[in-house]
Design a protein around this motif. Structure first.
Motif, PDB file in Angstrom:
ATOM      1  N   PRO A 163       0.823  -1.212   0.000  1.00 35.67           N
ATOM      2  CA  PRO A 163       0.000   0.000   0.000  1.00 35.67           C
ATOM      3  C   PRO A 163       0.860   1.267   0.000  1.00 35.67           C
ATOM      4  O   PRO A 163       0.563   2.218  -0.720  1.00 35.67           O
ATOM      5  N   ARG A 173       2.325   1.873  -3.397  1.00 35.89           N
ATOM      6  CA  ARG A 173       1.354   2.301  -4.395  1.00 35.89           C
ATOM      7  C   ARG A 173       1.029   3.770  -4.303  1.00 35.89           C
ATOM      8  O   ARG A 173       0.899   4.454  -5.302  1.00 35.89           O
ATOM      9  N   SER A 174       0.891   4.279  -3.086  1.00 36.06           N
ATOM     10  CA  SER A 174       0.479   5.675  -2.968  1.00 36.06           C
ATOM     11  C   SER A 174       1.646   6.629  -3.185  1.00 36.06           C
ATOM     12  O   SER A 174       1.463   7.832  -3.212  1.00 36.06           O
ATOM     13  N   ALA A 219       2.701   8.880  -8.799  1.00 36.45           N
ATOM     14  CA  ALA A 219       1.644   9.622  -9.482  1.00 36.45           C
ATOM     15  C   ALA A 219       1.957   9.583 -10.973  1.00 36.45           C
ATOM     16  O   ALA A 219       3.036   9.162 -11.379  1.00 36.45           O
ATOM     17  N   TRP A 250      -3.285  11.285  -9.371  1.00 40.59           N
ATOM     18  CA  TRP A 250      -2.907  10.285  -8.368  1.00 40.59           C
ATOM     19  C   TRP A 250      -4.140   9.757  -7.645  1.00 40.59           C
ATOM     20  O   TRP A 250      -5.239  10.298  -7.841  1.00 40.59           O
ATOM     21  N   SER A 251      -3.963   8.723  -6.874  1.00 38.39           N
ATOM     22  CA  SER A 251      -5.062   8.091  -6.121  1.00 38.39           C
ATOM     23  C   SER A 251      -6.289   7.914  -7.008  1.00 38.39           C
ATOM     24  O   SER A 251      -7.390   8.311  -6.635  1.00 38.39           O
ATOM     25  N   VAL A 267      -0.001  14.747   1.030  1.00 39.45           N
ATOM     26  CA  VAL A 267       0.181  13.475   0.304  1.00 39.45           C
ATOM     27  C   VAL A 267       1.220  12.631   1.037  1.00 39.45           C
ATOM     28  O   VAL A 267       2.092  13.157   1.732  1.00 39.45           O
ATOM     29  N   GLY A 288       0.323   3.221  -9.835  1.00 40.41           N
ATOM     30  CA  GLY A 288       0.201   2.573  -8.530  1.00 40.41           C
ATOM     31  C   GLY A 288      -0.770   1.404  -8.518  1.00 40.41           C
ATOM     32  O   GLY A 288      -0.992   0.784  -7.486  1.00 40.41           O
TER      33      GLY A 288
END
Lengths: 343, 324
Positions: A46, A49-50, A53, A92-93, A122, A147
């Protein structure tokens, strides 16, 4: 310098086109090195992944990856893939996006520091724990596709510096002088010149607003630029004046790929050389993944993916070559020097 | 900048559809990955000095030394023909001379001999247990993609076996021009394949398995060129087999006049073991048979109802009319 002909790959190209019928291909998830290879057993996923971007053009194309390097929206990405950074946005996200403000280009490292406008909070990557330098055979992991996937691979060669041969656009020019400028003899496949629509027989009249007097002059003008720079060409085709914009690439990239031998790779970065220090690895990444962070299995940030070179080679900049330069730039940008008021 | 690559052949696969026997996605834990890393990092210093670059005319390829007197395994499309002079670049950059011996053009296997046979050359072992390689096994590839580069060193790729056929292995160790002829290792540090061909996708990397080398060893050592599978085509049993619903290898049909008939096999028999190797799939069994030369006697453990017995069968070569 002599470039030997890559005999077999040219033949290979023919057989490839003959056999490009339908093929059963495993999805990345089915392959032994896709996401599923790591599975859910990796507690670091996790966070990986974050950390990444995408830099997205106005038309929606992903230009490069980026890594957050400060909680207040500071990010690093690959400079030569994004000559016009402020025309792009960061995504992103999933679907969050923001405009970009360019802070500083570092041509020696092919990095650009930017800030996502209005982004306050972020998850970011701290590259200060990236020591010691990883070794041959060590696993590394990178988030890819914004991500949505994590890929793994190993350090596949010795760390080293990659010398640069400067930029090029992929043209061969006629040495014979003509009055109007310089005649093009051939254009490399999949090169900046080909992408800009240049054709053999075109006569270059100006390069970057300067007269294309002869072959030597053209080389000199080009050499003053960096791979990734946009250069305007003026030329004559069948007596008609035209202009085109080309994005220069590394000379090594063009020479190694003159006849389009890159067919079994999936793309090569615009700039593939002139790095003070690199880590070479075999992660299955693409050109648009350059700019993404690279971790070891302990979750330490090792570096930034900086160049997709060929089917088996990706270069990453080790954290040690850029992190100490980036920190002061972020600090200076957060706290611009106040001009002293006169008493 | 080093020599531009001698290319890998690009796969001209039979038929247009490649059915990938993809193994079930394995969930490798961190512990498994660390174990693989430790094995590879232990083996690399031991095996890398046996990996060489081969220079022929304008091209560059790879190879691996497999005995102290300097015998090299490489690919047939690198060697091209017997008796060809070539230059071999050792791991430290030293250039020595060699000559091509025989080759198997049907499978892309070839041998090269270094001229100085008195010297003790760095070398590795190769695996004779061809059938023990299974999809999902970890492996690593070494080679000189794009040519020898001392600053870079030999290039490592770690991956898994995706597919195993009679003469070849497919892995996700990515290859490119210049890798041709280089070695694929198992995690014991033994050579299990020689880099041969690529296809466009990144997991389409083909290696000649050790089967053609073992089968045609004497012919290749004697400078022969094998164009088609003649006597070198591998063993033939003459029984149609498949995995039944209980997951056992079942004989479906026994062909008239075949070695299987001579040995008394009947439809419905279950084949449990080949020599000491338990059988887990129909392809593993047929590959194991084809990997052996005609004339070799094999032992099968066969179950018929409640009775289990060991049967010895002498393999023949495949009859001409039985193509495919």
């Amino acid at each position: 310098m002599r470039w030997n002909r890559p005999i077999g790959l040219c033949l290979g190209l023919l057989s490839l086109s003959l056999h490009a019928g339908p093929r059963a291909t495993p999805s990345p998830e089915e392959g032994p090195r896709g996401t599923q290879a790591l599975g859910k057993t990796v507690p670091l996923l996790p966070a990986f992944r974050s950390a990444v971007a995408r830099i997205v053009a106005a038309d929606g194309r992903t230009l490069a990856a980026a890594v957050w390097v400060g909680p207040d929206g500071y990010l690093l990405t690959k400079a030569s893939e994004i000559p016009e950074l402020e025309k792009a946005r960061v995504q992103w996200s999933g679907d969050r996006t923001a405009a970009l403000r360019e802070i500083r280009r570092l041509p020696a490292l092919d990095l650009v520091l930017a800030q996502a406008v209005g982004v306050k909070e972020v998850a970011y990557t701290d590259f200060s724990q990236g020591l010691p330098l990883p070794s041959y055979g060590q696993w590394l992991a990178s988030p890819t596709l914004g991500g949505s996937e994590i890929r793994i691979g190993v350090i596949s060669a010795q760390p080293r510096a990659i010398p640069g041969l400067g930029p090029a656009m992929g043209i061969r020019m006629d040495e014979k002088p003509i009055k109007q400028g310089v005649r093009l003899l051939s254009i490399a496949e999949d090169s900046p010149a080909a992408a800009a629509g240049m054709e053999p027989g075109d006569i270059l009249t100006r390069v970057a607003q300067q007269p294309a007097k002869d072959v030597k002059t053209v080389h000199e003008i080009i050499r003053r630029h960096q791979p990734g720079d946009l250069v305007t060409l003026s030329y004559l085709r069948d007596g008609e004046s035209k202009t085109a914009r080309v994005r220069l690439a590394s000379r090594t990239r063009i020479m190694m790929n003159w006849d389009g031998e890159d067919f079994a790779n999936g793309g090569i970065s615009i700039r593939t050389d002139d790095f003070p220090s690199i880590i070479q690895h075999d992660l299955p990444l693409g050109v648009q993944d350059m700019g993404s962070p690279l971790y070891d299995l302990e979750g330490r940030a090792i570096g930034i993916n900086i160049a997709r070179v060929d089917r088996v080679t990706t270069f990453a900049l080790p954290a040690t070559v850029f992190w100490s330069k980036i920190q002061p730039l972020i600090e200076a940008d957060r706290h611009p020097t106040q001009a002293l008021l006169p008493p | 900048m080093s020599l531009r690559s001698f290319a890998l052949r690009v796969a001209t696969l039979m038929g247009t559809v490649v059915a990938l026997a993809c193994h079930a996605a394995a969930h490798d834990t961190l512990a498994v990955l660390r174990g693989v890393q430790q094995r590879v990092q232990t083996l690399l210093p031991q095996v890398r000095s046996a990996v060489v670059a081969i220079r022929i005319q304008d091209g560059t390829a790879s190879g691996v030394i497999i005995n102290r007197s300097g015998l090299i395994l490489t690919a047939a499309h690198v060697a091209e023909k017997p008796g060809k002079e070539l230059r071999v670049v050792l791991h430290d950059g030293q250039v020595v001379r060699g000559t091509t011996l025989g080759l198997d053009k049907a499978t892309d296997a070839a041998l090269v001999q270094l001229l100085d046979t008195e010297r003790t050359w760095p070398h590795v072992n190769f695996s004779r247990a061809v059938v023990s390689v299974s999809p999902g096994d970890w492996c690593f590839a070494l080679g000189h993609p794009g040519g020898f580069d001392k600053e870079r060193g030999v290039v490592l790729r770690v991956g898994k076996v995706i597919r195993h056929t009679a003469n070849s292995l497919q892995t996700d160790c990515v290859l490119m021009g210049g890798d041709s002829g280089g070695p694929l290792f198992n995690l014991k540090g033994e050579v299990i394949g020689i880099h041969s061909q690529i296809w466009e996708e990144r997991d389409h990397n083909m290696h000649v398995s050790m089967a053609p080398f073992l089968r045609s060893w004497d012919e290749m050592k004697n400078n022969l060129v094998i164009h088609v599978w003649g006597t070198g085509s591998g063993g033939y049993l003459g029984a149609a087999i498949d995995m039944n619903s209980a997951g056992k290898i079942e004989v479906l049909r026994v062909l008239e006049g075949s070695p299987a008939q001579t040995a008394g096999l009947l439809a419905g028999d279950l084949v449990e073991m080949l020599e000491t190797q338990p059988l887990r799939s129909a392809s593993q069994f047929s590959n194991a048979v084809r990997a052996r030369p005609a004339g070799e006697e094999i032992q099968l453990r066969v179950r018929r109802g409640e009775v289990v017995r060991d049967v010895r069968v002498k393999l023949t070569s495949r009859p001409k009319e039985d193509e495919g």
